[in-house]
Design a protein around this motif. Structure first.
Motif, mmCIF file in Angstrom:
data_model
loop_
_atom_site.group_PDB
_atom_site.id
_atom_site.type_symbol
_atom_site.label_atom_id
_atom_site.label_comp_id
_atom_site.label_asym_id
_atom_site.label_seq_id
_atom_site.Cartn_x
_atom_site.Cartn_y
_atom_site.Cartn_z
ATOM 1 N N PRO A 154 -11.858 -8.642 7.108
ATOM 2 C CA PRO A 154 -10.835 -7.646 6.755
ATOM 3 C C PRO A 154 -9.590 -7.830 7.630
ATOM 4 C CG PRO A 154 -12.968 -6.595 7.170
ATOM 5 C CD PRO A 154 -13.097 -8.018 7.606
ATOM 6 N N PRO A 188 -9.337 1.028 1.102
ATOM 7 C CA PRO A 188 -9.996 -0.241 0.770
ATOM 8 C C PRO A 188 -11.507 -0.112 0.963
ATOM 9 C CG PRO A 188 -8.976 -0.369 2.937
ATOM 10 C CD PRO A 188 -8.649 0.991 2.401
ATOM 11 N N LYS A 204 0.820 -1.191 0.000
ATOM 12 C CA LYS A 204 0.000 0.000 0.000
ATOM 13 C C LYS A 204 0.864 1.255 0.000
ATOM 14 C CE LYS A 204 -3.372 -2.839 0.302
ATOM 15 N NZ LYS A 204 -3.528 -3.701 -0.806
ATOM 16 N N TRP A 223 -8.480 -1.930 -2.766
ATOM 17 C CA TRP A 223 -7.970 -0.576 -2.544
ATOM 18 C C TRP A 223 -8.279 0.245 -3.784
ATOM 19 C CZ3 TRP A 223 -5.050 1.539 1.646
ATOM 20 C CH2 TRP A 223 -4.933 0.675 2.744
ATOM 21 N N ILE A 280 -12.955 -6.803 -0.958
ATOM 22 C CA ILE A 280 -12.239 -5.611 -0.510
ATOM 23 C C ILE A 280 -11.167 -5.259 -1.531
ATOM 24 C CG2 ILE A 280 -10.718 -4.687 1.284
ATOM 25 C CD1 ILE A 280 -12.252 -6.621 3.224
ATOM 26 N N ASP A 311 -6.159 -3.736 6.001
ATOM 27 C CA ASP A 311 -7.394 -3.196 5.422
ATOM 28 C C ASP A 311 -8.061 -2.206 6.373
ATOM 29 O OD1 ASP A 311 -7.165 -4.837 3.193
ATOM 30 O OD2 ASP A 311 -8.368 -6.444 4.078
ATOM 31 N N ASN A 370 -1.819 -8.973 6.539
ATOM 32 C CA ASN A 370 -2.294 -8.908 5.152
ATOM 33 C C ASN A 370 -3.185 -10.084 4.756
ATOM 34 O OD1 ASN A 370 -0.609 -11.061 4.655
ATOM 35 N ND2 ASN A 370 0.974 -9.864 3.646
#
Lengths: 352, 606
Positions: free
Chosen positions: B404, B465, A3, B455, B453, B408, B106
């Motif tokens: 999640p 997300p 990310k 991003w 979900i 997230d 993750n």
């Protein structure tokens, strides 16, 4: 990590106003396939892959991936920007740590600038026989950012100039190089003024948070658009528009009234244009107050935006994982004139 | 000895979906929720320790060969993530002795941070399994098992070897058992310079060196005929530089550590079985953009405490019930996550019933509550009908979820604490035929997923997300195998083929990195002290852009191995050639995989 990479590549908006409008010598002899038209740089996929260059010929025909077509090789990972100076194009490839020098008419590769003095390069400007490249260095290190100075005739590195965190867009005005310290992974609020002759730092101006665009108007005043700190910092600030007065470097500014984050500053005919909350606004350089009404017909969250000859060019990166698009609008009527397909994440529109 | 080899052959490759046996109480408690007895409508494949311990192979490669699963590898030895039935890596449950070990950060497992060699058995269960297994078992689930047996036994194994690109490995395992105690310790180390040439270029896999260590211990004590208790520990440290791509150099480094502890108290009564587990899991990583600058890395860690109680009650020889309670307390922390915790509690109930001969079914549901999100109510129905002694028909329908992850929910910037769990509905139908040493089977499945979900950019510079995308998967799986003997020559062949369609519903395009076609074949031959093995894998084209405009080419890989036993099988020498035909291939775009490479190993067994 993924990310943060994502953010890393998305955080910086790419708009660039070319300061060169040189005339071409002889219109009869074609100089190459890419003489008459403009380019779109496409960053390419986030992690693994290569960025590309799209060429749009006058008249509208579109060629994708022109660098690879001509040179039979990939350009590199994350093509961040391109600058055209005379007959050369300088393509800044961020994650591959290089600047590829091409003949801008033929797209043929002429040289590659790389080495220890090109680390996470962002943008390029040229003038006075020199080229200046903004570099982040290690993006997690806030103290290793620098400007690389190269010779345009030999493409050799002449020197490097350490600057604060996150140098991004630059503007060269005569012998003064103005560097926006946008902040890299973080948020900065400075414009560094460098003497382009002796590479000394003349002055460090404090502007609004996150200066994302810089340009020159016809009065030689410099405008810096600052987007403000985003909400996720927990210290959200308003965007602002700064004017740096010609000669004196005196600052004046206008703050956006609500928590708003403008970007993609453009200039044409005594008007500034920017993108804010999915709308396009116009601000006359002599206006006293920021506009409250958006221009009609031009709405969109753009990834890159240019104004040229009364037309607005704006890219959409879509889902950032497949080809993007670019739209051309009539600035006055808001009519959509053309939509073209680009490469992946179209980051910059480059007019020669 | 011939018999031993033959046995070995029989278990090699695959053998699946044993009949559920209601009379065998032990099985359920030993196999837990992967037991075929409560998965009548599903395929549960066992990968035996003879395969796991045969060589020092990454778990991803092993599963790719043995189970025809698809793995996405960021270059050899780098992050390797699984995709089962076209789902994502976080939609495949990975378990260690029944405890979920997908990262709390993750939601995924990197299969290059597990050493197959250190486990005794792998259970592989395809299909939706959230009711029995919990979070994330949508495409399927894999259980990494250490097996306990109370019998007189002392043995030790040493596997050591080396191969191309300065790769070295060794693993030492010692076992001591009696009718009351069982002890096993195992430790291993692997390192590789991993600087293989990128076939067809002047480049090498620079900055791709890695080393890792694993250590595990299992202690078991049989209190009496009913009660036993065991303590399990596992440590894995992996220090990798992250290799360059075709288009960019890399100087980065990723160091990860996993620590796992499990206390398990089992009871097997006449009508009741139960298992009480308490587990502690720790994971952490440090990432350096530049490995030479060590003071500004990013890091993340999580600690989880899990308590789990499973209980079975056998009403009669036609029916039993099983239920369980699970509690998890998870904490996360890192450079992009401020200290966060969540608490989840779930419970499930299952009924197994065999209303008439040759027919059995399971009905089950799970519900739960959490401090971070709403856990949906899910249920499952599955059944099997034996048409004859050889032919059986199975089917399953279930609802499943994926919760999640910490990233997230809480990643800074962007984490979205308002996320809901992903929901899916899945079903399958399968037909299996078995006769002596021949089997053939196939299944069709579908998975419909909602609120996936993803991003997405909220503004140009701010991603978040969101529960935005829906996907539809369907596919077909086929497998067959046959073993036979001619004089002193033993042969085994097996083959698998998978067809998977996985579409993003909004654009009706195949999801990226999901090959439509995959196939694998294994040929095994042994004669006296020799054994030869040929493995073929085919991975079809994968798209790398969401618009399906760009793709990676399909590829075929051939691996061969030759083994020879010496000194009454105390020593086995092995020689392997991987990627025999020097195929130039990429599992992930711009990250070439190694060309032809070699491996030599020695295996001592006393």
């Amino acid at each position: 990590m993924k990310k943060s990479n994502l953010l890393f590549y998305v955080v910086f908006l790419a708009v660039f106003l070319s300061s060169c409008s040189d005339d071409e010598a002889d219109p009869i002899v074609p100089k190459g396939d890419y003489e008459n038209g403009y380019f779109i740089t496409n960053e390419g996929p986030f992690q693994n892959g290569s960025g590309t260059i799209t060429f749009v010929e006058d008249g509208g025909s579109v060629s994708q991936n022109v660098y690879k077509t001509v040179n039979a090789e990939d350009l590199g990972n994350i093509v961040n920007s391109m600058h055209i100076a005379d007959d050369k194009g300088y393509i800044v490839v961020n994650n591959s740590n290089k600047v590829v020098v091409v003949n801008r008419f033929t797209m043929e590769k002429e040289d590659v600038i790389l080495g220890d003095d090109i680390v996470n390069p962002r943008f390029f400007v040229a003038g006075g026989g020199k080229g200046f490249i903004s570099n982040w260095g290690d993006p997690l290190n806030t103290e290793d950012d620098f400007i690389t100075v190269i010779s345009l005739s030999t493409n050799e590195v002449l020197s490097t100039i350490p600057v604060g965190e996150g140098p991004e867009k630059m503007l060269l005005v005569g012998e003064r190089l103005y560097v926006c310290l946008q902040g890299g992974y973080g948020n900065n609020n400075k414009v560094v003024v460098i003497n382009a002759q002796d590479n000394s730092i003349v002055e460090t101006l404090t502007v609004g948070d996150v200066p994302n665009s810089i340009l020159l108007d016809r009065n030689s005043d410099i405008w810096v658009l600052c987007q403000g700190k985003p909400s996720y910092t927990g210290d959200e600030t308003n965007g602002s528009l700064f004017k740096i007065e010609a000669g004196s470097n005196a600052l004046s500014s206008q703050e956006f009234t609500s928590v708003q984050h403008p970007s993609l500053l453009n200039y044409e005919d005594e008007n500034l244009y920017y993108n804010l909350d999915g709308k396009v606004y116009r601000f006359g350089i002599n206006d006293a107050e920021l506009p409250t009404e958006a221009l009609t017909g031009l709405n969109g969250f753009y990834y890159a935006m240019n104004i040229d000859n009364g037309e607005l060019y704006a890219t959409d990166a879509g889902d950032y994982a497949s080809e993007g698009t670019m739209k051309v609008f009539n600035l006055v009527s808001g009519d959509l004139m053309q939509t073209i397909s680009t490469g992946i994440i179209p980051g910059q529109i480059v007019f020669p | 000895m011939r018999q031993i080899l033959f046995l070995f052959l029989l278990t090699y490759g695959t053998l699946c979906a044993q009949d559920g046996s209601i009379n065998n109480l032990d099985e359920i408690v030993l196999k837990g929720n992967f037991s075929p007895a409560i998965n009548s409508g599903y395929e549960v494949q066992i990968i035996a320790d003879s395969i796991l311990k045969e060589s020092y192979e990454s778990l991803g490669n092993l599963l790719q060969k043995q189970a025809n699963f698809y793995f996405k590898q960021n270059g050899n030895g780098m992050v390797s993530s699984i995709s089962l039935r076209g789902t994502s890596a976080s939609q495949t449950g990975v378990y260690w002795n029944g405890i979920s070990i997908n990262s709390a950060l993750n939601g995924q497992t990197d299969f290059n941070t597990l050493q197959g060699n250190s486990f005794d058995e792998l259970e592989v269960r395809k299909g939706g399994g959230s009711v029995l297994l919990g979070n994330g078992s949508i495409g399927g689930a894999i259980n990494l098992k250490d097996k306990l047996s109370f019998e007189d036994r002392q043995s030790a194994f040493l596997l050591a070897g080396g191969g191309s690109y300065e790769t070295y490995f060794s693993q030492l395992t010692a076992i001591w058992g009696s009718d009351q105690f069982y002890g096993k310790i195992s430790g291993g180390i692997q390192s590789s310079v991993n600087d293989y040439d990128f076939v067809g270029t002047d480049l090498k896999n620079e900055n791709g060196d890695y080393q890792n260590y694993n250590f595990s211990a299992l202690l078991g004590f049989k209190i009496n005929d009913y009660h036993s208790i065991s303590l399990n520990a596992s440590v894995f440290d992996n220090d990798r530089n992250l290799s360059r791509t075709l288009s960019a150099e890399s100087f980065s480094n990723l160091e990860s550590k996993d620590r796992r502890f499990l206390l398990d108290w089992k009871y097997v009564g006449d009508r009741i079985t139960s298992s009480l587990k308490a587990a502690f899991l720790h994971e952490d990583f440090t990432y350096l953009f530049n490995k030479n600058i060590t003071d500004n890395g990013s890091y993340g860690e999580s600690d989880r405490f899990i308590a789990k109680y499973d209980f079975s009650y056998f009403l009669n020889n036609k029916m039993f019930f099983r239920s369980g309670l699970e509690y998890e307390n998870a904490g996360g922390n890192g450079s992009s996550i401020s200290s966060v915790t969540r608490n989840d509690a779930t419970a499930y109930v299952l009924m197994h019933h065999e209303p008439f001969d040759r027919f059995m079914y399971n009905a089950s549901f799970r519900l739960g509550t959490s401090s971070a999100y709403e856990i949906p109510f899910i249920y499952s129905l599955d059944a099997k009908y034996e048409l004859s002694n050889r032919l059986s028909l199975r089917g399953a329908f279930s609802t499943n979820y994926r919760l999640p992850t910490f990233n997230d929910l809480y990643w800074e910037p962007g984490g979205n604490p308002d996320l809901k769990p992903e929901n899916s509905v899945s079903g399958e139908l399968g037909l299996d035929f078995k006769q002596n040493d021949f089997y053939i089977g196939g299944a069709v499945y579908f998975i419909k997923s909602e609120d996936l979900i993803q991003w997405r950019p909220v503004t140009q510079d701010f991603w978040q997300p969101q529960n935005v995308s829906d996907a539809s998967n369907f596919g077909l799986e086929f497998s067959t195998g046959y073993n036979w003997t001619v004089g002193t020559h033993n042969f085994g062949v097996s083959g698998k083929y998978d067809y998977s369609i996985a579409q993003d519903d909004s654009i009706e395009k195949q999801l990226i990195y999901v090959p439509k076609h995959r196939a694998g074949g294994i040929l095994d031959y042994s004669w006296e002290k020799w054994r030869f093995n040929y493995n073929l894998q085919y991975i079809g084209e994968v798209f790398i852009t969401t618009s399906n405009s760009q793709s990676l080419d399909a590829y075929s890989l051939s691996d061969i191995s030759l083994y020879r036993t010496l000194f009454k099988q105390v020593i086995t020498l092995g020689f392997k050639v991987n990627n025999l035909f020097n195929e130039n291939y990429q599992s992930v775009a711009y990250r070439p995989m190694p060309g032809r490479n070699y491996l030599l190993q020695i295996n001592f067994k006393i």
